[in-house]
Write a protein that holds these residues in place. Structure first.
Motif, short mmCIF file in Angstrom:
data_model
loop_
_atom_site.label_atom_id
_atom_site.label_comp_id
_atom_site.label_asym_id
_atom_site.label_seq_id
_atom_site.Cartn_x
_atom_site.Cartn_y
_atom_site.Cartn_z
N ARG A 60 0.83 -1.21 0.00
CA ARG A 60 0.00 0.00 0.00
C ARG A 60 0.87 1.27 0.00
O ARG A 60 0.45 2.32 -0.42
CB ARG A 60 -0.83 0.05 1.29
CG ARG A 60 -2.28 -0.36 1.28
CD ARG A 60 -3.19 0.30 0.30
NE ARG A 60 -3.79 1.57 0.70
CZ ARG A 60 -4.46 2.36 -0.12
NH1 ARG A 60 -4.61 2.02 -1.38
NH2 ARG A 60 -5.00 3.48 0.27
N ASP A 61 2.09 1.12 0.54
CA ASP A 61 2.89 2.33 0.76
C ASP A 61 4.03 2.46 -0.24
O ASP A 61 4.97 3.21 -0.02
CB ASP A 61 3.45 2.33 2.19
CG ASP A 61 4.39 1.16 2.42
OD1 ASP A 61 4.43 0.25 1.55
OD2 ASP A 61 5.09 1.16 3.44
N ARG A 117 1.96 2.26 -7.44
CA ARG A 117 0.94 1.31 -7.01
C ARG A 117 0.08 0.91 -8.21
O ARG A 117 -0.25 1.74 -9.05
CB ARG A 117 0.04 1.95 -5.96
CG ARG A 117 -0.71 0.95 -5.10
CD ARG A 117 -1.06 1.59 -3.78
NE ARG A 117 -2.04 2.65 -3.96
CZ ARG A 117 -3.35 2.44 -3.92
NH1 ARG A 117 -3.85 1.24 -3.70
NH2 ARG A 117 -4.19 3.44 -4.08
N TYR A 173 -0.17 12.93 -6.56
CA TYR A 173 -0.68 13.85 -5.54
C TYR A 173 0.36 14.94 -5.27
O TYR A 173 1.56 14.72 -5.45
CB TYR A 173 -0.95 13.09 -4.23
CG TYR A 173 -1.81 11.87 -4.45
CD1 TYR A 173 -3.20 11.99 -4.51
CD2 TYR A 173 -1.24 10.63 -4.68
CE1 TYR A 173 -3.99 10.88 -4.76
CE2 TYR A 173 -2.02 9.52 -4.94
CZ TYR A 173 -3.40 9.65 -4.97
OH TYR A 173 -4.17 8.56 -5.24
N MET A 178 4.02 9.95 -5.96
CA MET A 178 3.14 8.79 -6.10
C MET A 178 2.73 8.59 -7.57
O MET A 178 2.42 9.55 -8.27
CB MET A 178 1.84 8.91 -5.29
CG MET A 178 2.02 9.37 -3.88
SD MET A 178 2.56 8.00 -2.88
CE MET A 178 2.89 8.82 -1.35
N ASP A 200 0.05 6.11 -9.29
CA ASP A 200 -0.98 5.09 -9.06
C ASP A 200 -1.64 4.71 -10.38
O ASP A 200 -2.30 5.54 -11.03
CB ASP A 200 -2.06 5.63 -8.09
CG ASP A 200 -1.53 5.80 -6.67
OD1 ASP A 200 -0.35 5.48 -6.44
OD2 ASP A 200 -2.30 6.26 -5.81
N ASP A 202 -7.06 10.02 -2.90
CA ASP A 202 -6.89 8.88 -2.00
C ASP A 202 -6.20 9.44 -0.75
O ASP A 202 -5.01 9.77 -0.78
CB ASP A 202 -6.03 7.81 -2.69
CG ASP A 202 -5.79 6.61 -1.81
OD1 ASP A 202 -5.75 6.77 -0.58
OD2 ASP A 202 -5.63 5.50 -2.35
N GLU A 257 -5.30 8.25 2.08
CA GLU A 257 -4.18 7.49 2.67
C GLU A 257 -2.88 7.82 1.95
O GLU A 257 -1.83 7.96 2.57
CB GLU A 257 -4.42 5.99 2.49
CG GLU A 257 -5.01 5.33 3.71
CD GLU A 257 -5.13 3.83 3.49
OE1 GLU A 257 -4.11 3.18 3.18
OE2 GLU A 257 -6.26 3.34 3.58
N ARG A 258 -2.94 7.93 0.62
CA ARG A 258 -1.73 8.23 -0.17
C ARG A 258 -1.25 9.66 0.13
O ARG A 258 -0.05 9.91 0.23
CB ARG A 258 -2.02 8.08 -1.67
CG ARG A 258 -2.45 6.69 -2.09
CD ARG A 258 -1.33 5.69 -2.03
NE ARG A 258 -0.51 5.69 -3.23
CZ ARG A 258 0.68 5.09 -3.31
NH1 ARG A 258 1.18 4.48 -2.26
NH2 ARG A 258 1.38 5.11 -4.43
N LEU A 262 0.45 9.65 3.41
CA LEU A 262 1.78 9.05 3.28
C LEU A 262 2.78 10.08 2.72
O LEU A 262 3.90 10.22 3.22
CB LEU A 262 1.70 7.82 2.36
CG LEU A 262 3.02 7.12 2.03
CD1 LEU A 262 3.67 6.54 3.27
CD2 LEU A 262 2.78 6.00 0.99
N THR A 305 -4.86 16.29 -6.32
CA THR A 305 -4.73 15.02 -7.04
C THR A 305 -4.71 15.32 -8.54
O THR A 305 -5.54 16.10 -9.01
CB THR A 305 -5.95 14.11 -6.74
OG1 THR A 305 -6.03 13.92 -5.33
CG2 THR A 305 -5.82 12.76 -7.43
#
Ligand SMILES: Cc1cc2nc3c(=O)[nH]c(=O)nc-3n(C[C@H](O)[C@H](O)[C@H](O)COP(=O)(O)OP(=O)(O)OC[C@H]3O[C@@H](n4cnc5c(N)ncnc54)[C@H](O)[C@@H]3O)c2cc1C
Length: 415
Positions: free
Chosen positions: A71-72, A76, A276, A314, A316, A325, A327-328, A331, A353
């Motif tokens: 996930r991290d 992804r 992001y 990131m 994705d 997202d 959570e992203r 992070l 985003t």
């Protein structure tokens, strides 16, 4: 010629400016009330003309299992029931050869160098305020193997005139004291003094204003719904404001270029890679970096933009929905606080985003289509701001029937 540009991101606006300079009558159609409201809005701000190596490289293959499971991870992948996603992935895997990666690097370096030269000419001709800095870029590595690979890449790029210096950890901190907090974790870095940064949103809006003063008609808040064709020509753009006729049409719709073109049986392998950013009120020189920094381990870029620090990262491959997202984003914020804890007021950061319009080989698609008056300038992935000027120049040359200053076939649709 009357030319209709479809899409008002950094690519569409730059294309409009160059075509107007060539003496064409230009109309630009954008569905938002302002330009640069989508992927060109809050990107990493890097004008990284010499950091253009494609994502598709044999070195990514061993990392794929981690991307699938963690996930991290910086990259992804979430598989979807989406034929475009699978086609894109297969073409991406096919492009992961050393020969293709090297060829692509050389071709993108050519477009990058041209873009830098043209950016310098553009800012000399148009005094745009976009926090533009020629402050160099430092890419730091946290493990020795990655640093060795980066040194080999810099050695390879030297033959194309790229000036890059390998620095050890202490030299990285000496160059950018804001890295002191992570200094003991750095294996080294590559410093590229010729790199630049700026605010893509302000650049695009400023250039749109300049283009409008030069006679470009901005049709803002107008949605393109399709293209009308007759034989091998496009006759009009169908829009929420009615049909717009022109002698030529240019598609600059970012990741939405693919479905629009597919409806005409023109296939471009553009798929969104979501990313992001955070924009933090910052104090350059007092905890925030003054040079642009890339943390290669986390694949996060940091650009000082006036009184702000732009943090972006990131990749994705998770589908076509542009939703955030959280959570992203959290992070990304944790990684930034860990690297530059005193950079600014993280609690006041604004999150964004964006959807990179990516091709499997990381090269934009610039040139003609089977429709005689339909042209493409799209698919710039992670490098749209960097490559905007060169791409627009190449397209303007092709429309005018002039020889572009580089091998335009390398970027042609269907290459
Ligand atoms: C997290 C992140 C960081 C990045 N960092 C960098 C960086 O540091 N340096 C760099 O060079 N690049 C960077 N990029 C990449 C760069 O932002 C893109 O390559 C660039 O913005 C693409 O520009 P574009 O004009 O093709 O697309 P967009 O900016 O998306 O423009 C397309 C336009 O078309 C319009 N449109 C779409 N459909 C329609 C329709 N039907 N009718 C009317 N209008 C329509 C949209 O509203 C949009 O304005 C980053 C991207 C992300 C996501």
């Amino acid at each position: 010629m009357q030319i209709c540009i479809l899409g008002g991101g950094v690519i569409g606006v730059t294309t409009a400016w160059y075509l107007a300079r060539d003496g064409h009558r230009v109309t630009l159609v954008e569905r938002h009330p302002e330009v640069a409201r989508e992927t060109s809005r809050a990107n990493g701000g890097q004008l990284s003309y010499r950091y253009v190596a494609p994502l598709a490289d044999p070195s990514v293959l061993p990392k794929l299992p981690h991307w699938l499971l963690a996930r991290d991870s910086a990259l992804r992948f979430v598989p979807r029931l989406d034929v475009q996603q699978w086609r894109w992935c297969i073409a991406f895997l096919r492009a992961c050869t050393t020969a293709q990666s090297r060829r692509t690097t050389a071709e993108l370096l050519g477009l990058g160098m041209l873009s830098q030269q043209l950016m310098h000419e553009l800012v000399a001709a148009e005094p745009l305020a976009f926090d533009y800095v020629r402050n160099g870029k430092l890419v730091v590595y946290r493990d020795a193997a990655a640093f060795d690979g980066a040194r080999r890449q810099a050695d390879y790029q030297a033959q194309f005139g790229c000036v890059q210096h390998a620095l050890d950890g202490p030299a990285c901190v000496a160059l950018e004291p804001a890295l002191a907090h992570v200094g003991d974790r750095l294996a080294g870095g590559i410093h590229t003094p010729g790199e630049e940064a700026g605010d893509c949103d302000r650049f695009t809006r400023g250039l749109a204003g300049a283009a409008a003063r030069d006679g470009v008609e901005l049709k803002l808040g107008v949605e393109l719904t399709g293209l009308r064709v007759k034989g091998h020509r496009v006759t009009a753009a169908a829009t929420s404001a009615g049909d717009l006729e022109a002698d030529a049409f240019v598609i600059c719709l970012g990741f939405r270029s693919q479905p629009l073109l597919a409806s005409l049986d023109v296939h471009v392998p553009v798929y969104p890679l979501k990313g992001y950013s955070l924009t933090v009120p910052a104090a350059p020189g007092r905890g925030a970096p003054r040079v642009s920094v890339t943390d290669a381990h986390h694949k996060v870029v940091y650009a000082p933009l006036g009184e702000q620090l732009r943090i972006a990262g990131m990749v994705d491959l998770t589908g076509t929905r542009a939703d955030a997202d959280h959570e992203r984003i959290a992070l990304l914020a944790r990684q930034a606080r860990d690297t530059f804890p005193d950079a600014g007021d993280y609690d006041a950061a604004s999150a964004w985003t964006g959807m990179r319009p990516a091709t499997p080989d990381s090269k934009p698609v610039i040139g003609p289509t089977p429709y005689r008056n339909l042209w493409l300038n799209t698919g710039h992935g992670a490098l749209g701001f960097t490559l905007a000027c060169g791409s627009a120049r190449v397209l303007a040359d092709r429309i005018a029937g002039r020889e572009p200053p580089l091998d335009a076939d390398a970027f042609a649709p269907g290459r």
